[in-house]
Design an enzyme around this catalytic site. Structure first.
Site, mmCIF file in Angstrom:
data_model
loop_
_atom_site.group_PDB
_atom_site.id
_atom_site.type_symbol
_atom_site.label_atom_id
_atom_site.label_comp_id
_atom_site.label_asym_id
_atom_site.label_seq_id
_atom_site.Cartn_x
_atom_site.Cartn_y
_atom_site.Cartn_z
ATOM 1 N N GLU A 113 -12.736 0.230 -9.610
ATOM 2 C CA GLU A 113 -12.376 -0.733 -10.661
ATOM 3 C C GLU A 113 -13.294 -0.701 -11.885
ATOM 4 O O GLU A 113 -12.830 -0.831 -13.017
ATOM 5 C CB GLU A 113 -12.280 -2.148 -10.093
ATOM 6 C CG GLU A 113 -11.000 -2.393 -9.285
ATOM 7 C CD GLU A 113 -10.997 -1.737 -7.922
ATOM 8 O OE1 GLU A 113 -12.091 -1.355 -7.439
ATOM 9 O OE2 GLU A 113 -9.918 -1.580 -7.328
ATOM 10 N N ARG B 136 0.562 3.754 -3.227
ATOM 11 C CA ARG B 136 -0.073 5.051 -2.973
ATOM 12 C C ARG B 136 0.942 6.169 -2.819
ATOM 13 O O ARG B 136 0.807 7.223 -3.421
ATOM 14 C CB ARG B 136 -0.940 4.980 -1.708
ATOM 15 C CG ARG B 136 -2.056 3.948 -1.837
ATOM 16 C CD ARG B 136 -3.049 4.050 -0.690
ATOM 17 N NE ARG B 136 -3.752 2.781 -0.531
ATOM 18 C CZ ARG B 136 -4.985 2.654 -0.038
ATOM 19 N NH1 ARG B 136 -5.644 3.718 0.353
ATOM 20 N NH2 ARG B 136 -5.550 1.477 0.080
ATOM 21 N N GLU C 237 0.832 -1.207 0.000
ATOM 22 C CA GLU C 237 0.000 0.000 0.000
ATOM 23 C C GLU C 237 0.866 1.257 0.000
ATOM 24 O O GLU C 237 0.551 2.246 -0.672
ATOM 25 C CB GLU C 237 -0.926 0.018 1.235
ATOM 26 C CG GLU C 237 -1.905 -1.134 1.316
ATOM 27 C CD GLU C 237 -3.076 -1.032 0.343
ATOM 28 O OE1 GLU C 237 -3.137 -0.042 -0.428
ATOM 29 O OE2 GLU C 237 -3.917 -1.944 0.350
ATOM 30 N N ASP D 211 -5.429 -9.990 -7.813
ATOM 31 C CA ASP D 211 -5.752 -9.063 -8.908
ATOM 32 C C ASP D 211 -4.568 -8.414 -9.618
ATOM 33 O O ASP D 211 -4.335 -8.639 -10.809
ATOM 34 C CB ASP D 211 -6.721 -7.971 -8.412
ATOM 35 C CG ASP D 211 -6.311 -7.342 -7.071
ATOM 36 O OD1 ASP D 211 -5.254 -7.692 -6.531
ATOM 37 O OD2 ASP D 211 -7.070 -6.484 -6.577
#
Ligand SMILES: *[C@@H]1O[C@H](CO)[C@@H](O)[C@H](O)[C@H]1NC(C)=O
Ligand SMILES: *[C@@H]1O[C@H](CO)[C@@H](O)[C@H](O)[C@H]1NC(C)=O
Length: 599
Positions: free
Chosen positions: A495, A187, A183, A316
């Site tokens: 998404e 980010r 993360e 994913d």
């Protein structure tokens, strides 16, 4: 190492039906055929004159019908935009200024509330007007840095100037706390790198990016080279997972590559490149027999651990970054292309499924089951996370890159420009987007966090929509009077609109903009907090919606950015010059001067 797939088949794929079911279907069809041929002919003999008359009158009042029918037959390339679309839906790629600017207003409503109530805090709670940090050690600019490139793209100069000032005066990574490696990379490191790029190479951002990356690097010091899931940025130490210290999740270790590789390109420091490249080599060396990746790996051995296989959480962006690493390096690193093509064939063969009644295309999950004798089998489960909705657009993009023999394809692409695998991926991509859009058919017009699909073994089919057609998907555990399950939430996820953005850029088909606009309006209606900001909602199938006191940072970095770009002119961040990291931070495509160390 797990054994081959589908030792024990389930019936969630139509072709997996037991023989009896298959026979029943055939028998029914045979009966229908009999009725058709005998009775229908009789009727037609009598009815054909009024039928032709009716059609003539219909065409007289709807003159476009004939040209639609004609174009459907003449333009054999018409298959490619969307199922059933006509060439009329092509609108080109110039901006829809009104809708684009409405998205900018939404961004201002979100950002200015955060700035007013919680500037500098990692996370924002718009209902209580408070900010919080990821750890007690203090913030790392999680929300600010995630939002900066969106301000630059939207041309919000004053807001940008204040955000930059905060980075200059207040940002610190010297925080003695445990931060998630993945993360923080997607980010914060990704946000800094795209801010550097889009600000015209403002060194402030690059210097912070280098410092942050150096603090993260120790996570790669493991026997396999797979990075540990957490990092203490202050102490510069990798930290294993609490519960299962030897496990790392596949998507987390394989979704750092775009960021570290671009930093390597900018700084000429090979170490960033080598660390993330060795992760890819480890993954390739331990390829499972079917070419799919289970969601956990062993941090010591580098092997896949029998665990779920899916395109949703923890799986994913592994698939996303295989394609994007090939795109980022200007299609020079063929190893990623091979890994991507291999994975897409496996996904097609094992995970892509159609629902039984309305034939919705979706991706199943495979769940491992250990039997008393020790052998392993995989059970197909008809469950799809909202996270999977990135995949439709990704497949379409991939088809135009690895599924074609041309250097570039037409707008929209022609069937003749695709290879067989390209056609397969494009078609699956179009259909998956349609499914994700269809799961927005709820009381709020927003889609839930997780959907389940009907399978034949569910038995008698009783769920019908208002118009009487069967509904093939549902929110598990949801029913009137029962507290909404976790699956029913919408947490401002990007998404679906990410896929709509990609699909629109590749086709110029207005329906992708129309769908995106509907989603945007639903967010405005059900997630907007009057006093400022946007909130998650607890149940997409309940109005008025009940809000949860959290505005995820990806609303400003992804959801609103992709919506903005969907309506913006395609010359802004063109897909042949930029690749978006998994947090929607655009990074430029470059030709590397460091060559891959493996093949
Ligand atoms: C979060 O961290 C920032 C920066 O260290 C600090 O200014 C702020 O007060 C912290 N917020 C909370 C709620 O502790
Ligand atoms: C990508 O490669 C092509 C040649 O294959 C070259 O013309 C182009 O300039 C390269 N792009 C970048 C951004 O390096």
């Amino acid at each position: 190492m797990p054994e081959g797939l589908r030792k024990r088949k389930t019936d969630s794929k139509p072709e997996d039906n037991t023989d009896t079911t298959a026979q029943t279907v055939t028998e029914n069809e045979a009966e229908l055929d009999d009725i058709d041929s005998a009775a229908l002919l009789q009727y037609l003999k009598v009815l054909w004159i009024p039928l032709v008359l009716c059609f003539a009158i219909f065409v007289y009042f709807n003159p476009s019908t004939l040209s639609d029918i004609a174009s459907f037959w003449i333009e054999s390339d018409d298959w490619q935009t969307s199922p059933g679309s006509s060439t009329k839906s092509f609108v080109g790629l110039s901006a829809d200024i009104e809708k684009r600017d409405a998205v900018v207003e939404a961004f201002k409503h979100a950002w200015r509330a955060y700035e007013r109530d919680a500037m500098g805090n990692d996370e924002y709670h718009p209902i209580s007007h408070k900010g919080t940090n990821l750890t007690k050690a203090g913030g790392i600019g999680y929300t600010v840095i995630d939002s900066i490139d969106t301000m630059l793209i939207m041309g919000l100069e004053d807001d940008y100037a204040r955000a930059r000032k905060w980075v200059e005066n207040s940002l610190s990574f010297d925080r003695d706390g445990a931060f998630n490696t993945f993360e923080t990379t997607i980010r914060v490191l990704g946000g800094l790198l795209s801010a550097y790029e889009l600000s015209g190479h403002d060194k402030l951002y690059l210097n912070h990016a280098i410092e942050l990356a150096n603090r993260i690097l120790p996570v790669f010091d493991t026997p396999s080279g797979l990075p540990l899931p957490n990092v203490n940025l202050g102490k510069r130490e990798g930290i294993p997972a609490d519960d299962l210290p030897f496990l790392v999740s596949t998507a987390e270790v394989s979704t750092l590559q775009l960021e570290f590789r671009y930093l390597s390109y900018l700084t000429d420091e090979e170490v960033y490149w080598e660390k993330v490249e060795s992760v890819m080599k480890t993954i390739k060396d331990h390829r499972m027999p079917h070419g799919l990746a289970s969601i956990y790996m062993h941090v010591d051995t580098g092997e896949f651990v029998p665990s779920a296989i899916r395109l949703g959480s923890r799986g994913d962006s592994y698939y996303e970054y295989l394609l994007k690493q090939y795109i980022q390096t200007n299609q020079t690193e063929s190893v990623y292309r091979e890994m991507y093509d291999d994975a897409m064939t496996a996904v097609h063969d094992h995970l892509i499924t159609k629902s039984p009644y309305t034939r919705m295309t979706y991706t199943s999950e495979l769940i491992p089951e250990r039997h008393p004798g020790g052998q392993l089998s995989w059970r197909l489960t008809p469950k799809q996370d909202h996270l999977v909705c990135f995949f439709g657009g990704s497949l379409m993009l991939g088809a135009t890159i690895t599924g074609t023999t041309q250097t570039s394809v037409s707008l929209p692409p022609r069937q003749s420009e695709f290879t067989e695998n390209g056609k397969r991926d494009w078609k699956n991509g179009v259909e998956l987007i349609q499914t994700c859009v269809d799961t927005h058919d709820t009381l709020t017009g927003l889609s839930p966090e997780i959907v389940h699909f009907r399978i034949p073994s569910d038995g008698t089919f009783d769920a019908l929509s208002k118009s009487g057609v069967p509904v093939d998907w549902y929110i598990k555990g949801a029913s009137p009077g029962v507290e909404a399950p976790y699956d029913a939430r919408y947490i401002l996820r990007p998404e679906t609109v990410e896929s709509l953005f990609l699909a629109f850029r590749l086709t110029g088909d207005i329906r992708y903009r129309d769908w995106g606009w509907n989603i945007f309006q639903s967010i405005e209606k059900h997630c907007k907090v009057d006093t400022g900001g946007y909130a998650s909602i607890i149940n997409v199938d309940e109005v008025p919606s009940r809000k949860e006191d959290k505005m995820e940072t990806f609303l400003m970095s992804e959801t609103l950015k992709y919506l903005y770009l969907l309506f913006e002119d395609a010359t802004v961040l063109p897909l042949d010059k930029y690749v978006f990291n998994t947090e929607a931070h655009p990074l430029p495509i470059f030709t590397p001067h460091i060559r891959t160390g493996f093949s």
